[in-house]
Design an enzyme around this catalytic site. Structure first.
Site, PDB file in Angstrom:
ATOM      1  N   LYS A   1       0.858  -1.180   0.000  1.00  0.00           N
ATOM      2  CA  LYS A   1       0.000   0.000   0.000  1.00  0.00           C
ATOM      3  C   LYS A   1       0.888   1.221   0.000  1.00  0.00           C
ATOM      4  CE  LYS A   1      -4.480   0.620   0.824  1.00  0.00           C
ATOM      5  NZ  LYS A   1      -5.363  -0.465   0.441  1.00  0.00           N
TER       6      LYS A   1
HETATM    7  N1  GLU Z   1      -7.370  -0.172  -2.698  1.00  0.00           N
HETATM    8  C1  GLU Z   1      -8.142  -1.363  -2.858  1.00  0.00           C
HETATM    9  C2  GLU Z   1      -8.067  -2.211  -1.605  1.00  0.00           C
HETATM   10  O1  GLU Z   1      -7.789  -1.712  -0.533  1.00  0.00           O
HETATM   11  C3  GLU Z   1      -7.796  -2.107  -4.132  1.00  0.00           C
HETATM   12  C4  GLU Z   1      -6.389  -2.570  -4.252  1.00  0.00           C
HETATM   13  C5  GLU Z   1      -6.038  -3.103  -5.643  1.00  0.00           C
HETATM   14  O2  GLU Z   1      -6.904  -3.205  -6.494  1.00  0.00           O
HETATM   15  O3  GLU Z   1      -4.851  -3.409  -5.815  1.00  0.00           O
HETATM   16  O4  GLU Z   1      -8.330  -3.374  -1.618  1.00  0.00           O
END
Ligand code: GLU
Length: 421
Positions: free
Chosen positions: A107
């Site tokens: 992230k």
């Molecule tokens: N931000 C989204 C999550 O927290 C999607 C992450 C992604 O598609 O890589 O799951």
């Protein structure tokens, strides 16, 4: 006395330890998964369109990649900091493991309040941050996606900037460096609504298993961004009634029901739910105490706490956000017998369709919406049933069971592969 700041990563650690103890996670694997793998922090200068310079702080934390490339969103928010990004990266590892997706967890984000910047300034910030991420991301290494306050347009700028840094003849082979792109720029059908769609698939399954008719259900949503607004709109065909919504601008309620499509148009224009003419303003506490059957938290972490959980009158918490319930909130929900579909299961639809997008890009394929939705449904139900089975075999709560599913999967892979050297 100064109040100690909540550490979201500490919450993850508590959840992790509870599950690791219960299942007897192997000691070496436990040590590895207890920490993140790489943490990248950059203070980067941005020359704004008007010529002024600003310095921002950006993050990318990679938790684990034993199942596949690091994967996870980028958020733009003033509260983004290392502890939070660590927690969010770790949840991505568990999420992908539960969903059976060959990705690890990561992230990132930029500490910025995007509402204070023009589109062109956001483009400058995004491009410079992408450039500074450099080799820390890559189509087979670490693949960003949208998260809080980021969207397909921002993904398109990331793509364009990244591709500009690779040789011309390699560019087509790198389109999958980021997911959640606009459909015209290599994105997948159904990706934009995917997280909300996954949440609704989980709620449908829960309703079916508990003999609940969604046509007679009242629900409330916290957060009316991508996840909240899609989940609210996708609940509509079931006849479920949206009775309260809260976002960063305030809270609104209407017992007779709020038209989610109309509210979405209002929010696109006004920037938030505050002042929406089809509902009355309510206080934060009143919002939590709304008479409803389901709450979909789809905003930030640590919203359902020791303080707010006792106010809830719902039967089900379907976690669209990451980490909306803290450990004290969880205890209250358990004591009250409120069901929880935990984040790492409930909101896995986004990364699942990101995986579909990544596959389509690699294979130069284009799937239609029906195919995407059908595959997403199968994956979500499969994940739901794995967690449900763990609830039964370990006689535990849904969050701990979801962790057990994730950790068992990761443990098996580590046992097979061993640790180098
Ligand atoms: N931000 C989204 C999550 O927290 C999607 C992450 C992604 O598609 O890589 O799951």
């Amino acid at each position: 006395m100064a109040r100690r700041k909540v550490s979201t990563y500490e919450n993850v650690t508590r959840q992790y330890n509870a599950a690791a103890d219960l299942m007897g996670l192997e000691d070496d694997v436990r040590k590895i998964l207890a920490v993140t793998r790489n943490e990248f922090v950059v203070h980067f200068p941005v020359k704004m369109p008007d010529g002024r310079l600003e310095v921002f702080t950006g993050y990318r934390v990679q938790h684990n990649n034993v199942l596949g490339p690091f994967k996870g969103g980028l958020r733009y928010h003033p509260a983004v900091e290392l502890d939070e990004v660590r927690a969010l990266a770790t949840w991505m590892t568990w999420k992908c493991a539960i969903a059976n997706i060959p990705f690890g967890g990561a992230k990132g984000g930029v500490q910025v309040d995007p509402s204070r910047y023009s589109a062109s300034e956001i483009e400058h910030i995004t491009r410079r941050f992408t450039f500074d991420l450099g080799d820390n991301i890559g189509p087979e290494y670490d693949i960003p996606a949208p998260d809080v306050n980021t969207n397909p347009q921002i993904m398109a700028w990331i793509l364009d900037t990244y591709l500009s840094t690779v040789p011309a003849h390699e560019r087509q082979a790198c389109i999958h460096v980021v997911t959640g792109k606009p459909v015209e720029a290599g994105g997948s059908q159904g990706r934009n609504k995917a997280t909300g769609q996954g949440v609704v698939f989980c709620i449908e399954k829960w309703a079916k298993d508990h003999d609940v008719d969604l046509g007679g259900v009242k629900f409330m949503v916290q957060g009316f961004g991508n996840v909240g607004s899609w989940a609210a709109r996708l609940m509509r065909p079931h006849g479920a009634k949206l009775v309260a919504v809260e976002d960063v601008t305030g809270a609104i309620a209407n017992e007779a029901g709020i038209d989610a499509d109309e509210l979405k148009r209002y929010v696109d224009d006004a920037g938030g739910v505050r002042g929406y003419p089809g509902a009355a303003p309510v206080e934060h506490e009143e919002f939590f105490g709304t008479k409803a059957d389901i709450i979909i938290p789809a905003a930030l972490e640590n919203q359902i706490t020791g303080k707010t959980a006792p106010l809830l009158k719902v039967k089900l918490v379907a976690e669209g956000a990451n980490g909306p319930t803290d450990p004290e909130g969880d205890e209250v929900l358990q004591d009250q017998g409120i069901h929880v579909i935990p984040d790492i299961l409930c909101n896995a639809g986004g990364v699942t369709v990101s995986y579909f997008e990544w596959l389509q890009n690699k294979r130069s394929e284009f799937w239609d919406l029906e195919e995407v939705d059908g595959k997403l449904h199968r994956m979500m139900i499969g994940a739901y049933e794995r967690v449900e089975n763990a609830v039964e075999s370990y006689k535990t709560d849904w969050r701990t069971a979801a962790y057990v599913v994730a950790l068992s999967h990761l443990e098996t892979v580590y046992k097979r592969r061993g640790i180098f050297p």
